[in-house]
Motif scaffolding. Sequence first.
Motif, PDB file in Angstrom:
ATOM      1  N   ALA A 192      45.175  35.118  48.394  1.00  0.00           N
ATOM      2  CA  ALA A 192      44.695  34.429  47.187  1.00  0.00           C
ATOM      3  C   ALA A 192      45.603  34.660  45.979  1.00  0.00           C
ATOM      4  O   ALA A 192      45.135  34.815  44.842  1.00  0.00           O
ATOM      5  CB  ALA A 192      43.258  34.846  46.860  1.00  0.00           C
ATOM      6  N   ASP A 193      46.906  34.689  46.206  1.00  0.00           N
ATOM      7  CA  ASP A 193      47.868  34.810  45.107  1.00  0.00           C
ATOM      8  C   ASP A 193      47.951  33.450  44.406  1.00  0.00           C
ATOM      9  O   ASP A 193      48.402  32.469  45.010  1.00  0.00           O
ATOM     10  CB  ASP A 193      49.235  35.211  45.675  1.00  0.00           C
ATOM     11  N   PRO A 194      47.545  33.371  43.138  1.00  0.00           N
ATOM     12  CA  PRO A 194      47.524  32.069  42.457  1.00  0.00           C
ATOM     13  C   PRO A 194      48.877  31.352  42.456  1.00  0.00           C
ATOM     14  O   PRO A 194      48.938  30.132  42.586  1.00  0.00           O
ATOM     15  CB  PRO A 194      47.077  32.418  41.034  1.00  0.00           C
ATOM     16  N   VAL A 195      49.962  32.103  42.305  1.00  0.00           N
ATOM     17  CA  VAL A 195      51.290  31.493  42.280  1.00  0.00           C
ATOM     18  C   VAL A 195      51.625  30.888  43.631  1.00  0.00           C
ATOM     19  O   VAL A 195      52.100  29.750  43.732  1.00  0.00           O
ATOM     20  CB  VAL A 195      52.363  32.531  41.872  1.00  0.00           C
ATOM     21  N   ARG A 196      51.384  31.617  44.704  1.00  0.00           N
ATOM     22  CA  ARG A 196      51.671  31.127  46.044  1.00  0.00           C
ATOM     23  C   ARG A 196      50.758  29.953  46.396  1.00  0.00           C
ATOM     24  O   ARG A 196      51.196  28.962  46.997  1.00  0.00           O
ATOM     25  CB  ARG A 196      51.498  32.238  47.084  1.00  0.00           C
ATOM     26  N   LEU A 197      49.486  30.060  46.016  1.00  0.00           N
ATOM     27  CA  LEU A 197      48.557  28.966  46.306  1.00  0.00           C
ATOM     28  C   LEU A 197      48.977  27.692  45.583  1.00  0.00           C
ATOM     29  O   LEU A 197      48.945  26.604  46.166  1.00  0.00           O
ATOM     30  CB  LEU A 197      47.139  29.370  45.909  1.00  0.00           C
ATOM     31  N   ALA A 198      49.361  27.831  44.318  1.00  0.00           N
ATOM     32  CA  ALA A 198      49.794  26.658  43.555  1.00  0.00           C
ATOM     33  C   ALA A 198      51.023  26.029  44.197  1.00  0.00           C
ATOM     34  O   ALA A 198      51.145  24.799  44.270  1.00  0.00           O
ATOM     35  CB  ALA A 198      50.096  27.056  42.106  1.00  0.00           C
ATOM     36  N   ASP A 199      51.939  26.860  44.679  1.00  0.00           N
ATOM     37  CA  ASP A 199      53.146  26.359  45.328  1.00  0.00           C
ATOM     38  C   ASP A 199      52.802  25.579  46.593  1.00  0.00           C
ATOM     39  O   ASP A 199      53.327  24.479  46.827  1.00  0.00           O
ATOM     40  CB  ASP A 199      54.070  27.532  45.659  1.00  0.00           C
ATOM     41  N   GLU A 200      51.911  26.129  47.404  1.00  0.00           N
ATOM     42  CA  GLU A 200      51.564  25.477  48.661  1.00  0.00           C
ATOM     43  C   GLU A 200      50.735  24.205  48.435  1.00  0.00           C
ATOM     44  O   GLU A 200      50.920  23.214  49.146  1.00  0.00           O
ATOM     45  CB  GLU A 200      50.805  26.439  49.578  1.00  0.00           C
TER      46      GLU A 200
END
Length: 273
Positions: A192-200
Amino acid sequence: MPDTPPPDPEAALARLLDTMARLRDPVGGCPWDQVQSFETIAPYTIEEAYEVADAIRRGDRAALLDELGDLLFQVVYHARIAEEEGSFSFNDVAENIHRKMVSRHPHVFGSATARDAAAQTAAWEVQKAAERAARAETGTLAGIPDGLPALTRANKLTRRAARVGFDWPEPAAVLDKLEEEAAELRAELPEADPVRLADEVGDLLFVLANLARKLDLDPEECLRGANAKFERRFTAVEAQLAARGLAPNDAGLEAMEAEWQAVKRAERGASPE
Protein backbone atom coordinates in the motif's frame (compact mmCIF):
# COMPACT_ATOMS: atom_id res chain seq x y z
CA MET A 1 -35.27 47.92 -23.17
CA PRO A 2 -32.39 45.68 -24.35
CA ASP A 3 -29.76 47.05 -26.70
CA THR A 4 -30.46 46.60 -30.41
CA PRO A 5 -28.09 43.95 -31.80
CA PRO A 6 -25.32 45.41 -33.96
CA PRO A 7 -25.91 45.09 -37.71
CA ASP A 8 -22.81 43.05 -38.60
CA PRO A 9 -20.22 40.72 -37.06
CA GLU A 10 -17.51 43.38 -36.97
CA ALA A 11 -19.73 45.69 -34.95
CA ALA A 12 -20.71 42.86 -32.61
CA LEU A 13 -17.07 41.96 -32.04
CA ALA A 14 -16.13 45.61 -31.48
CA ARG A 15 -18.83 45.85 -28.80
CA LEU A 16 -17.51 42.72 -27.11
CA LEU A 17 -13.91 43.97 -27.14
CA ASP A 18 -15.08 47.29 -25.71
CA THR A 19 -17.02 45.49 -22.97
CA MET A 20 -13.89 43.55 -22.02
CA ALA A 21 -11.80 46.72 -21.95
CA ARG A 22 -14.30 48.42 -19.64
CA LEU A 23 -14.39 45.42 -17.29
CA ARG A 24 -10.59 45.51 -17.02
CA ASP A 25 -10.36 49.31 -16.74
CA PRO A 26 -8.20 50.04 -13.67
CA VAL A 27 -10.38 52.99 -12.61
CA GLY A 28 -13.99 52.23 -13.48
CA GLY A 29 -13.84 48.50 -14.17
CA CYS A 30 -15.08 45.49 -12.22
CA PRO A 31 -12.95 44.79 -9.11
CA TRP A 32 -13.02 41.03 -9.80
CA ASP A 33 -12.07 41.35 -13.47
CA GLN A 34 -9.34 43.88 -12.72
CA VAL A 35 -7.28 41.37 -10.72
CA GLN A 36 -7.57 38.33 -12.97
CA SER A 37 -4.61 36.84 -14.84
CA PHE A 38 -3.96 34.19 -17.49
CA GLU A 39 -3.53 31.64 -14.71
CA THR A 40 -6.74 32.46 -12.85
CA ILE A 41 -8.84 32.59 -16.02
CA ALA A 42 -7.46 29.40 -17.60
CA PRO A 43 -9.68 27.02 -15.55
CA TYR A 44 -12.77 28.91 -16.71
CA THR A 45 -11.59 28.62 -20.31
CA ILE A 46 -11.33 24.85 -20.00
CA GLU A 47 -14.73 24.66 -18.30
CA GLU A 48 -16.39 26.71 -21.05
CA ALA A 49 -14.93 24.45 -23.76
CA TYR A 50 -16.44 21.43 -22.02
CA GLU A 51 -19.78 23.19 -21.74
CA VAL A 52 -19.73 23.83 -25.50
CA ALA A 53 -19.08 20.13 -26.08
CA ASP A 54 -21.90 19.22 -23.68
CA ALA A 55 -24.40 21.46 -25.48
CA ILE A 56 -23.43 19.85 -28.79
CA ARG A 57 -23.78 16.37 -27.32
CA ARG A 58 -27.27 17.22 -26.02
CA GLY A 59 -28.31 18.79 -29.33
CA ASP A 60 -29.34 21.96 -27.46
CA ARG A 61 -28.85 24.79 -29.95
CA ALA A 62 -30.00 27.51 -27.55
CA ALA A 63 -27.43 26.34 -25.01
CA LEU A 64 -24.81 26.08 -27.76
CA LEU A 65 -25.41 29.72 -28.72
CA ASP A 66 -24.90 30.74 -25.11
CA GLU A 67 -21.87 28.54 -24.49
CA LEU A 68 -20.10 29.59 -27.69
CA GLY A 69 -20.46 33.18 -26.51
CA ASP A 70 -18.95 32.25 -23.16
CA LEU A 71 -16.04 30.53 -24.93
CA LEU A 72 -15.47 33.50 -27.23
CA PHE A 73 -15.41 35.75 -24.17
CA GLN A 74 -12.60 33.62 -22.77
CA VAL A 75 -10.53 34.23 -25.92
CA VAL A 76 -11.25 37.95 -25.67
CA TYR A 77 -10.33 37.90 -21.98
CA HIS A 78 -6.91 36.33 -22.55
CA ALA A 79 -6.23 38.61 -25.51
CA ARG A 80 -7.07 41.67 -23.40
CA ILE A 81 -4.66 40.64 -20.64
CA ALA A 82 -1.96 40.06 -23.26
CA GLU A 83 -2.62 43.47 -24.82
CA GLU A 84 -2.33 45.17 -21.43
CA GLU A 85 1.10 43.62 -20.87
CA GLY A 86 2.19 44.44 -24.44
CA SER A 87 2.44 40.85 -25.69
CA PHE A 88 -0.22 40.77 -28.42
CA SER A 89 -3.81 41.84 -29.15
CA PHE A 90 -7.03 40.17 -30.22
CA ASN A 91 -6.29 41.30 -33.78
CA ASP A 92 -2.99 39.45 -33.61
CA VAL A 93 -4.81 36.30 -32.45
CA ALA A 94 -7.28 36.52 -35.33
CA GLU A 95 -4.59 37.26 -37.93
CA ASN A 96 -2.38 34.44 -36.67
CA ILE A 97 -5.10 31.79 -36.93
CA HIS A 98 -6.08 33.18 -40.35
CA ARG A 99 -2.52 32.72 -41.66
CA LYS A 100 -2.29 29.27 -40.11
CA MET A 101 -5.52 28.05 -41.73
CA VAL A 102 -4.49 29.40 -45.14
CA SER A 103 -1.11 27.69 -44.82
CA ARG A 104 -2.67 24.37 -43.80
CA HIS A 105 -5.18 24.36 -46.67
CA PRO A 106 -3.18 24.87 -49.87
CA HIS A 107 -5.82 22.86 -51.77
CA VAL A 108 -8.32 25.61 -50.92
CA PHE A 109 -6.23 28.79 -50.91
CA GLY A 110 -3.39 27.74 -53.23
CA SER A 111 -2.74 25.70 -56.35
CA ALA A 112 -2.58 22.28 -54.72
CA THR A 113 -5.01 19.59 -55.87
CA ALA A 114 -8.07 19.00 -53.69
CA ARG A 115 -7.85 15.87 -51.53
CA ASP A 116 -10.32 13.58 -49.89
CA ALA A 117 -10.75 13.76 -46.10
CA ALA A 118 -8.20 11.03 -45.32
CA ALA A 119 -5.51 12.54 -47.56
CA GLN A 120 -6.17 15.99 -46.12
CA THR A 121 -5.77 14.66 -42.58
CA ALA A 122 -2.37 13.24 -43.52
CA ALA A 123 -1.35 16.50 -45.19
CA TRP A 124 -2.53 18.44 -42.12
CA GLU A 125 -0.23 16.38 -39.90
CA VAL A 126 2.71 16.97 -42.26
CA GLN A 127 2.05 20.71 -42.11
CA LYS A 128 1.79 20.70 -38.33
CA ALA A 129 5.08 18.78 -38.12
CA ALA A 130 6.71 21.47 -40.26
CA GLU A 131 5.31 24.17 -37.96
CA ARG A 132 6.70 22.36 -34.91
CA ALA A 133 10.10 22.13 -36.60
CA ALA A 134 10.00 25.87 -37.31
CA ARG A 135 9.42 26.44 -33.59
CA ALA A 136 12.40 24.17 -32.84
CA GLU A 137 10.10 21.59 -31.26
CA THR A 138 11.97 18.40 -32.12
CA GLY A 139 10.99 14.81 -31.47
CA THR A 140 7.99 12.70 -32.32
CA LEU A 141 6.05 13.76 -29.24
CA ALA A 142 6.86 17.49 -29.35
CA GLY A 143 4.07 20.02 -29.15
CA ILE A 144 1.40 17.95 -27.38
CA PRO A 145 0.09 20.33 -24.67
CA ASP A 146 0.59 19.35 -21.04
CA GLY A 147 -2.73 20.97 -20.14
CA LEU A 148 -4.90 18.48 -22.03
CA PRO A 149 -7.08 16.09 -20.04
CA ALA A 150 -4.84 13.16 -19.14
CA LEU A 151 -6.74 10.54 -21.14
CA THR A 152 -6.84 12.78 -24.20
CA ARG A 153 -3.11 13.45 -23.91
CA ALA A 154 -2.39 9.73 -23.56
CA ASN A 155 -4.40 9.16 -26.73
CA LYS A 156 -2.45 11.83 -28.60
CA LEU A 157 0.93 10.67 -27.31
CA THR A 158 0.37 7.10 -28.43
CA ARG A 159 -1.13 8.12 -31.78
CA ARG A 160 2.00 10.15 -32.46
CA ALA A 161 4.24 7.23 -31.43
CA ALA A 162 2.21 4.84 -33.58
CA ARG A 163 2.97 6.94 -36.67
CA VAL A 164 6.63 5.94 -36.40
CA GLY A 165 5.80 2.28 -35.77
CA PHE A 166 5.86 2.17 -31.96
CA ASP A 167 2.56 0.41 -31.39
CA TRP A 168 0.92 -2.89 -30.57
CA PRO A 169 -0.01 -4.91 -33.66
CA GLU A 170 -3.62 -5.48 -32.59
CA PRO A 171 -6.09 -4.69 -29.78
CA ALA A 172 -5.73 -8.18 -28.28
CA ALA A 173 -2.08 -7.44 -27.54
CA VAL A 174 -3.14 -4.35 -25.59
CA LEU A 175 -5.48 -6.51 -23.51
CA ASP A 176 -2.52 -8.75 -22.66
CA LYS A 177 -0.62 -5.69 -21.49
CA LEU A 178 -3.65 -4.58 -19.49
CA GLU A 179 -3.65 -7.92 -17.64
CA GLU A 180 0.07 -7.54 -16.98
CA GLU A 181 -0.40 -4.06 -15.51
CA ALA A 182 -3.36 -5.23 -13.40
CA ALA A 183 -1.18 -8.00 -11.98
CA GLU A 184 1.54 -5.48 -11.11
CA LEU A 185 -1.02 -3.30 -9.35
CA ARG A 186 -2.36 -6.29 -7.43
CA ALA A 187 1.17 -7.12 -6.30
CA GLU A 188 1.53 -3.62 -4.82
CA LEU A 189 -1.69 -3.76 -2.79
CA PRO A 190 -0.22 -5.49 0.34
CA GLU A 191 2.46 -2.80 0.79
CA ALA A 192 0.00 0.00 0.00
CA ASP A 193 2.79 2.45 -0.88
CA PRO A 194 0.90 5.49 -2.25
CA VAL A 195 3.69 6.37 -4.68
CA ARG A 196 3.91 2.86 -6.12
CA LEU A 197 0.13 2.52 -6.26
CA ALA A 198 -0.21 5.82 -8.10
CA ASP A 199 2.45 4.70 -10.58
CA GLU A 200 0.74 1.39 -11.27
CA VAL A 201 -2.75 2.92 -11.55
CA GLY A 202 -1.29 5.45 -13.98
CA ASP A 203 0.15 2.62 -16.08
CA LEU A 204 -3.22 0.89 -16.07
CA LEU A 205 -5.04 4.01 -17.22
CA PHE A 206 -2.43 4.66 -19.91
CA VAL A 207 -2.89 1.17 -21.33
CA LEU A 208 -6.67 1.64 -21.29
CA ALA A 209 -6.24 4.85 -23.29
CA ASN A 210 -4.14 2.84 -25.75
CA LEU A 211 -6.83 0.20 -26.00
CA ALA A 212 -9.46 2.84 -26.79
CA ARG A 213 -7.21 4.24 -29.52
CA LYS A 214 -6.66 0.80 -31.06
CA LEU A 215 -10.43 0.35 -31.15
CA ASP A 216 -10.89 3.80 -32.77
CA LEU A 217 -12.62 5.11 -29.66
CA ASP A 218 -12.12 8.37 -27.77
CA PRO A 219 -11.14 7.44 -24.18
CA GLU A 220 -12.62 10.68 -22.83
CA GLU A 221 -15.94 9.90 -24.49
CA CYS A 222 -15.80 6.32 -23.19
CA LEU A 223 -15.25 7.52 -19.62
CA ARG A 224 -17.86 10.25 -20.00
CA GLY A 225 -20.36 7.58 -21.05
CA ALA A 226 -19.40 5.42 -18.08
CA ASN A 227 -19.81 8.41 -15.76
CA ALA A 228 -23.27 9.10 -17.16
CA LYS A 229 -24.25 5.45 -16.80
CA PHE A 230 -23.07 5.32 -13.18
CA GLU A 231 -24.86 8.57 -12.36
CA ARG A 232 -28.08 7.34 -13.97
CA ARG A 233 -28.00 3.99 -12.22
CA PHE A 234 -27.03 5.29 -8.79
CA THR A 235 -29.76 7.93 -8.97
CA ALA A 236 -32.22 5.15 -9.77
CA VAL A 237 -30.91 3.15 -6.79
CA GLU A 238 -31.50 6.13 -4.50
CA ALA A 239 -35.02 6.54 -5.88
CA GLN A 240 -35.81 2.86 -5.27
CA LEU A 241 -34.49 3.06 -1.72
CA ALA A 242 -36.43 6.27 -1.06
CA ALA A 243 -39.60 4.50 -2.19
CA ARG A 244 -38.94 2.03 0.63
CA GLY A 245 -38.29 4.84 3.10
CA LEU A 246 -34.52 4.28 3.14
CA ALA A 247 -31.52 6.54 2.65
CA PRO A 248 -28.32 5.05 1.14
CA ASN A 249 -26.42 5.42 4.42
CA ASP A 250 -29.11 3.47 6.25
CA ALA A 251 -29.71 0.81 3.61
CA GLY A 252 -26.23 -0.70 3.66
CA LEU A 253 -24.09 -2.10 0.86
CA GLU A 254 -26.03 -5.34 0.40
CA ALA A 255 -29.33 -3.55 -0.16
CA MET A 256 -27.74 -1.00 -2.47
CA GLU A 257 -26.07 -3.75 -4.51
CA ALA A 258 -29.39 -5.57 -4.85
CA GLU A 259 -31.05 -2.40 -6.13
CA TRP A 260 -28.09 -1.77 -8.45
CA GLN A 261 -28.48 -5.19 -10.03
CA ALA A 262 -32.23 -4.59 -10.40
CA VAL A 263 -31.58 -1.31 -12.20
CA LYS A 264 -29.09 -3.05 -14.52
CA ARG A 265 -31.58 -5.80 -15.31
CA ALA A 266 -34.26 -3.21 -16.09
CA GLU A 267 -31.88 -1.33 -18.40
CA ARG A 268 -30.87 -4.51 -20.22
CA GLY A 269 -34.50 -5.06 -21.05
CA ALA A 270 -34.67 -1.62 -22.69
CA SER A 271 -31.25 -1.24 -24.35
CA PRO A 272 -27.87 -2.96 -24.85
CA GLU A 273 -25.47 -3.12 -21.89
